[in-house]
Design a protein around this motif. Sequence first.
Motif, PDB file in Angstrom:
ATOM      1  N   UNK A 285       0.836  -1.208   0.000  1.00  5.37           N
ATOM      2  CA  UNK A 285       0.000   0.000   0.000  1.00  5.37           C
ATOM      3  C   UNK A 285       0.867   1.254   0.000  1.00  5.37           C
ATOM      4  N   UNK A 286       1.904   1.248   0.793  1.00 11.57           N
ATOM      5  CA  UNK A 286       2.800   2.398   0.863  1.00 11.57           C
ATOM      6  C   UNK A 286       3.485   2.643  -0.473  1.00 11.57           C
ATOM      7  N   UNK A 287       3.905   1.572  -1.122  1.00 10.57           N
ATOM      8  CA  UNK A 287       4.546   1.705  -2.438  1.00 10.57           C
ATOM      9  C   UNK A 287       3.625   2.429  -3.422  1.00 10.57           C
ATOM     10  N   UNK A 288       2.362   2.083  -3.396  1.00 12.01           N
ATOM     11  CA  UNK A 288       1.410   2.710  -4.317  1.00 12.01           C
ATOM     12  C   UNK A 288       1.192   4.178  -3.956  1.00 12.01           C
ATOM     13  N   UNK A 289       0.992   4.459  -2.676  1.00 11.45           N
ATOM     14  CA  UNK A 289       0.630   5.812  -2.257  1.00 11.45           C
ATOM     15  C   UNK A 289       1.756   6.822  -2.450  1.00 11.45           C
ATOM     16  N   UNK A 290       2.997   6.372  -2.467  1.00  3.59           N
ATOM     17  CA  UNK A 290       4.112   7.314  -2.660  1.00  3.59           C
ATOM     18  C   UNK A 290       4.666   7.265  -4.076  1.00  3.59           C
ATOM     19  N   UNK A 291       4.036   6.474  -4.952  1.00  2.00           N
ATOM     20  CA  UNK A 291       4.474   6.441  -6.346  1.00  2.00           C
ATOM     21  C   UNK A 291       4.223   7.794  -7.000  1.00  2.00           C
ATOM     22  N   UNK A 318      -1.302  -4.251  -6.772  1.00  2.00           N
ATOM     23  CA  UNK A 318      -1.713  -4.025  -8.155  1.00  2.00           C
ATOM     24  C   UNK A 318      -3.151  -3.516  -8.202  1.00  2.00           C
ATOM     25  N   UNK A 319      -4.031  -4.108  -7.401  1.00  2.00           N
ATOM     26  CA  UNK A 319      -5.429  -3.673  -7.385  1.00  2.00           C
ATOM     27  C   UNK A 319      -5.551  -2.225  -6.932  1.00  2.00           C
ATOM     28  N   UNK A 320      -4.812  -1.852  -5.889  1.00  2.00           N
ATOM     29  CA  UNK A 320      -4.860  -0.470  -5.411  1.00  2.00           C
ATOM     30  C   UNK A 320      -4.326   0.493  -6.466  1.00  2.00           C
ATOM     31  N   UNK A 321      -3.245   0.095  -7.144  1.00  2.00           N
ATOM     32  CA  UNK A 321      -2.675   0.949  -8.191  1.00  2.00           C
ATOM     33  C   UNK A 321      -3.644   1.106  -9.353  1.00  2.00           C
ATOM     34  N   UNK A 322      -4.297   0.019  -9.742  1.00  2.00           N
ATOM     35  CA  UNK A 322      -5.287   0.105 -10.819  1.00  2.00           C
ATOM     36  C   UNK A 322      -6.443   1.013 -10.424  1.00  2.00           C
ATOM     37  N   UNK A 323      -6.859   0.934  -9.162  1.00  2.00           N
ATOM     38  CA  UNK A 323      -7.925   1.804  -8.682  1.00  2.00           C
ATOM     39  C   UNK A 323      -7.501   3.262  -8.757  1.00  2.00           C
ATOM     40  N   UNK A 325      -5.548   4.461 -10.810  1.00  2.00           N
ATOM     41  CA  UNK A 325      -5.525   4.799 -12.233  1.00  2.00           C
ATOM     42  C   UNK A 325      -6.922   4.871 -12.825  1.00  2.00           C
ATOM     43  N   UNK A 326      -7.957   4.580 -12.011  1.00  2.00           N
ATOM     44  CA  UNK A 326      -9.333   4.704 -12.459  1.00  2.00           C
ATOM     45  C   UNK A 326      -9.964   3.440 -13.006  1.00  2.00           C
ATOM     46  N   UNK A 327      -9.282   2.288 -12.911  1.00  2.00           N
ATOM     47  CA  UNK A 327      -9.814   1.031 -13.457  1.00  2.00           C
ATOM     48  C   UNK A 327     -10.267   0.127 -12.314  1.00  2.00           C
ATOM     49  N   UNK A 328     -11.409   0.463 -11.691  1.00  2.00           N
ATOM     50  CA  UNK A 328     -11.878  -0.289 -10.529  1.00  2.00           C
ATOM     51  C   UNK A 328     -12.356  -1.697 -10.884  1.00  2.00           C
ATOM     52  N   UNK A 329     -12.961  -1.869 -12.043  1.00  2.00           N
ATOM     53  CA  UNK A 329     -13.458  -3.190 -12.435  1.00  2.00           C
ATOM     54  C   UNK A 329     -12.311  -4.180 -12.588  1.00  2.00           C
ATOM     55  N   UNK A 330     -11.269  -3.774 -13.288  1.00  2.00           N
ATOM     56  CA  UNK A 330     -10.100  -4.656 -13.443  1.00  2.00           C
ATOM     57  C   UNK A 330      -9.422  -4.884 -12.103  1.00  2.00           C
ATOM     58  N   UNK A 331      -9.376  -3.853 -11.280  1.00  2.00           N
ATOM     59  CA  UNK A 331      -8.750  -3.974  -9.961  1.00  2.00           C
ATOM     60  C   UNK A 331      -9.460  -5.027  -9.115  1.00  2.00           C
ATOM     61  N   UNK A 332     -10.793  -5.028  -9.158  1.00  2.00           N
ATOM     62  CA  UNK A 332     -11.563  -6.002  -8.385  1.00  2.00           C
ATOM     63  C   UNK A 332     -11.279  -7.418  -8.866  1.00  2.00           C
ATOM     64  N   UNK A 333     -11.143  -7.596 -10.181  1.00  2.00           N
ATOM     65  CA  UNK A 333     -10.836  -8.920 -10.734  1.00  2.00           C
ATOM     66  C   UNK A 333      -9.455  -9.384 -10.287  1.00  2.00           C
ATOM     67  N   UNK A 334      -8.502  -8.473 -10.258  1.00  2.00           N
ATOM     68  CA  UNK A 334      -7.146  -8.818  -9.816  1.00  2.00           C
ATOM     69  C   UNK A 334      -7.145  -9.203  -8.339  1.00  2.00           C
ATOM     70  N   UNK A 355     -13.459  -0.946  -4.191  1.00  2.00           N
ATOM     71  CA  UNK A 355     -13.416  -1.181  -5.630  1.00  2.00           C
ATOM     72  C   UNK A 355     -14.822  -1.399  -6.186  1.00  2.00           C
ATOM     73  N   UNK A 356     -15.628  -2.159  -5.462  1.00  2.00           N
ATOM     74  CA  UNK A 356     -17.007  -2.386  -5.891  1.00  2.00           C
ATOM     75  C   UNK A 356     -17.786  -1.065  -5.938  1.00  2.00           C
ATOM     76  N   UNK A 357     -17.576  -0.239  -4.936  1.00  2.00           N
ATOM     77  CA  UNK A 357     -18.262   1.051  -4.908  1.00  2.00           C
ATOM     78  C   UNK A 357     -17.816   1.910  -6.089  1.00  2.00           C
ATOM     79  N   UNK A 358     -16.519   1.893  -6.352  1.00  2.00           N
ATOM     80  CA  UNK A 358     -15.997   2.672  -7.469  1.00  2.00           C
ATOM     81  C   UNK A 358     -16.442   2.158  -8.815  1.00  2.00           C
ATOM     82  N   UNK A 359     -16.754   0.860  -8.878  1.00  2.00           N
ATOM     83  CA  UNK A 359     -17.204   0.266 -10.133  1.00  2.00           C
ATOM     84  C   UNK A 359     -18.709   0.366 -10.319  1.00  2.00           C
TER      85      UNK A 359
END
Length: 496
Positions: A285-291, A318-323, A325-334, A355-359
């Motif tokens: 999570x930290x890796x994603x948030x400071x990217x 990966x799911x958090x990073x995809x979220x 980036x705006x791709x919640x549906x793919x993130x949920x699948x991952x 992710x479900x809420x965002x999708x």
Amino acid sequence: MAVGVVGVVLAADLSAPVPTDGIGSGAPSALNLPQMGEPADATMSPAQEAAIGTSVMAELYQYEYVLEDPEITEYLSNMGWRLVAAAQQKPPALDVFMVADPRINAFALPGGHIGFNAGLLIASQTESELAGVMGHELTHVTQRHIARSQDDAGGIGTIATWAAVLAAIIAGSGDPNVIIAALGVGQGVMYQKQVNFTRANELEADRIGIQVMADAGYDPEGMAGFFQRLEQQSRLYGTGVPEILRTHPVNTTRIAEARSRAAAIEKGKLRNVPDSLDYGLMKARTRVLVSSRPGEAVEAFSAELKNGRDTAPTRYGLALALSKAGDNARAAAVLKPAFDANRNAPAIALLMAQLKLGAGQSADAMALFEKIYQSYPTYAPAILRYAQALIETGKPDVARQVLLASQQIFGTRLETYRLLAQAARDAGNNGEASYEMANYLYYRGDYGGALAQLDAGLRSDSLSSSQRARLAARRAEVREALPRNYNPYAREPRQR
């Protein structure tokens, strides 16, 4: 490790021989704890320490230096309190927080505040390494090394000056120009000397910290191993000395002593302690948030997954990073395989609900949020995320009930007050919104902002007499915390 702040250089001879004193026996006398009512009180009282710590934290919030993430904060806080439970001396208060800085560092502040740079969590390879750093910094807090160091420094000066220099050092990583700009020529040098710590403080923090982390169930080798690895990497790969080695100098003698102390601990013979799942999840999570950008994190975690590292933390990252980036549906699948395999991991479940809420799957998302909240009623991220989701789905009054029913998060999770303000505003209660937003700003140390919110609330035409009295009473409390000559227009916003 140098105590105090990021960027403080330890002015001690680390090559001098280290006395052996039976450390590792587990006996209270072996820890050589200071007596209660120690001389530190004469130079800096606990109340002064608390005031300085609060002021520094206010500066850090203004720098937007604190990474205010409920899951990461909860993880670090739980580790801190686990270590406190194993310690023989407990701090009067403990506030562990993440700093939005990719450099590898950690620091302790007066008043029980311990900061961890995001880069330190990312660079650690085991949970015991992280616990080793925290055990060391926690010892600086419990042993009141900041106050004890002032006995030879001629007192603490003013609280405002201390707060300014500490915040400047943290934000500037010890850059003298930053300190001089904050304090004026010459004065910064004097105060930086006052936040250096003695070799005895450092060895005491090593000694007690290793024992405490072992008693808490971590591998006592973690502290020395982490610093040795960083030091070797900086020499072998020429990437420059990590910030933590600049501000927390170590050498082969000190590392050897730490290893010796770890080996002397017989209790449980802890070695190769397995990492918790939360450690891996929060590191990801930290890796994603400071990217610097979401796509960068997507590429990194996708590569790890492609190369066979199919773990829950990898999928979570990966799911958090995809979220992001705006791709919640793919993130949920991952995330789904990790979610199915780890039903008792609230952090994964919370991400899936988001992710479900965002999708656009609001019904499924809210059912999952409520299930997590019911299963983990004291888990602060579950409370806060559920309340935020209720607000987003048009149920601000229910969100307010959820927040008000969770007393344990008041004063410790400042996001609570911001959400209460948002819920009140969405419900059309502007007076209550101003009151709660004032609390949010007040606990972040922004007393002027809190006063402005209360003044705005008092100007509302729809206040009842009880609401007006409540706002006026809170205004008096906040005004008492401000200087008598406070001018709301005199202070410009601080820029990072």
